[in-house]
Write a protein that holds these residues in place. Sequence first.
Motif, short mmCIF file in Angstrom:
data_model
loop_
_atom_site.label_atom_id
_atom_site.label_comp_id
_atom_site.label_asym_id
_atom_site.label_seq_id
_atom_site.Cartn_x
_atom_site.Cartn_y
_atom_site.Cartn_z
N ASN A 94 22.68 4.31 5.62
CA ASN A 94 22.38 3.89 4.30
C ASN A 94 21.89 5.10 3.29
N SER A 95 21.44 6.32 3.94
CA SER A 95 20.97 7.23 3.15
C SER A 95 21.93 7.73 2.14
N PRO A 96 21.58 8.26 0.94
CA PRO A 96 22.62 8.82 -0.14
C PRO A 96 23.42 9.92 0.77
N PHE A 97 24.87 9.83 0.31
CA PHE A 97 25.92 10.62 0.83
C PHE A 97 26.08 10.81 2.37
N GLN A 98 25.48 9.89 3.19
CA GLN A 98 25.81 9.96 4.60
C GLN A 98 27.24 9.67 4.90
N VAL A 99 27.80 8.68 4.46
CA VAL A 99 29.05 8.27 4.62
C VAL A 99 30.04 9.40 4.19
N GLU A 100 29.75 10.06 3.08
CA GLU A 100 30.74 11.13 2.41
C GLU A 100 30.49 12.36 3.31
N MET A 101 29.11 12.74 3.92
CA MET A 101 29.10 13.91 4.79
C MET A 101 29.92 13.56 6.09
N LEU A 102 29.74 12.41 6.33
CA LEU A 102 30.32 12.17 7.93
C LEU A 102 31.93 12.19 7.55
N SER A 103 32.45 11.62 6.33
CA SER A 103 33.86 11.84 6.20
C SER A 103 34.41 13.37 6.16
N VAL A 104 33.55 14.35 5.42
CA VAL A 104 33.83 15.67 5.34
C VAL A 104 33.94 16.32 6.84
N TYR A 105 32.83 16.11 7.62
CA TYR A 105 32.70 16.48 9.12
C TYR A 105 34.03 16.04 9.86
N LEU A 106 34.53 14.85 9.55
CA LEU A 106 35.56 14.26 10.46
C LEU A 106 36.85 14.68 9.84
N PHE A 107 36.86 15.04 8.54
CA PHE A 107 38.18 15.64 8.12
C PHE A 107 38.10 17.08 8.59
N ARG A 108 37.08 17.94 8.69
CA ARG A 108 37.03 19.24 9.09
C ARG A 108 37.78 19.18 10.58
N TRP A 109 37.14 18.47 11.26
CA TRP A 109 37.52 18.56 12.82
C TRP A 109 38.93 17.94 12.76
N PHE A 110 39.39 16.95 11.81
CA PHE A 110 40.91 16.57 11.80
C PHE A 110 41.84 17.85 11.56
N VAL A 111 41.35 18.60 10.65
CA VAL A 111 42.08 19.89 10.25
C VAL A 111 42.14 20.86 11.64
N ILE A 112 41.32 20.96 12.37
CA ILE A 112 41.09 22.06 13.49
C ILE A 112 42.31 21.30 14.54
N ASP A 113 41.88 19.96 14.76
CA ASP A 113 42.65 19.54 15.88
C ASP A 113 44.24 19.57 15.44
N TRP A 114 44.31 19.23 14.00
CA TRP A 114 45.83 19.39 13.48
C TRP A 114 46.48 20.77 13.86
N VAL A 115 45.73 22.05 13.67
CA VAL A 115 46.31 23.01 13.80
C VAL A 115 46.37 23.43 15.33
N ASN A 116 45.76 22.81 16.23
CA ASN A 116 45.80 22.90 17.50
C ASN A 116 47.03 22.37 17.99
N HIS A 117 47.37 20.98 17.40
CA HIS A 117 48.48 20.22 17.63
C HIS A 117 49.75 20.80 17.10
N ILE A 118 49.77 21.50 16.14
CA ILE A 118 51.05 22.06 15.66
C ILE A 118 51.31 23.42 16.22
N ALA A 119 50.18 23.90 16.84
CA ALA A 119 50.67 25.20 17.63
C ALA A 119 51.04 24.85 19.19
N ARG A 120 50.66 23.59 19.57
CA ARG A 120 51.28 23.22 20.81
C ARG A 120 52.67 22.75 20.94
N LYS A 121 52.88 21.98 19.51
CA LYS A 121 54.31 21.75 19.35
C LYS A 121 55.32 22.91 19.11
N LEU A 122 54.88 23.78 18.47
CA LEU A 122 55.87 24.93 18.39
C LEU A 122 55.93 25.56 19.56
#
Length: 122
Positions: free
Chosen positions: A8-36
């Motif tokens: 409920n605090s200002p920007f909490q949902v947005e900051m959580l989204s940024v945090y989750l998106f950042r981890w998604f990018v890191i996981d994505w890079v590792n996933h691509i490396a594994r697939k290659l």
Amino acid sequence: FYQRPELNSPFQVEMLSVYLFRWFVIDWVNHIARKLAEKNNRESVELHPDYAQYLGIGNATGLGMAPFMVNHPVLIHHWVQARETALARAFVVPELDVQQQKDFLHLYQQTQNYLQGWQVDR
């Protein structure tokens, strides 16, 4: 507004989204490396944390990007889907012909030249 009081605090949902998106990018890079690695019968390694810190949404853009991400989930979905589709298509190409190799190397060199022009404080 939200069922969880910590959101409920200002920007909490947005900051959580940024945090989750950042981890998604890191996981994505590792996933691509594994697939290659699997495709080329090689061993993959995880992205080193010293490099991972530079991926995702940066502090400077996070405050502006987070509300956009929360308010435009369909656009974010299309962006991710376009990248996933491109990767899926690339993974099924068995081998590049000589012209495709030349085109790739040319684009790679252009990218390297472009990135060398970036001025980033570390």
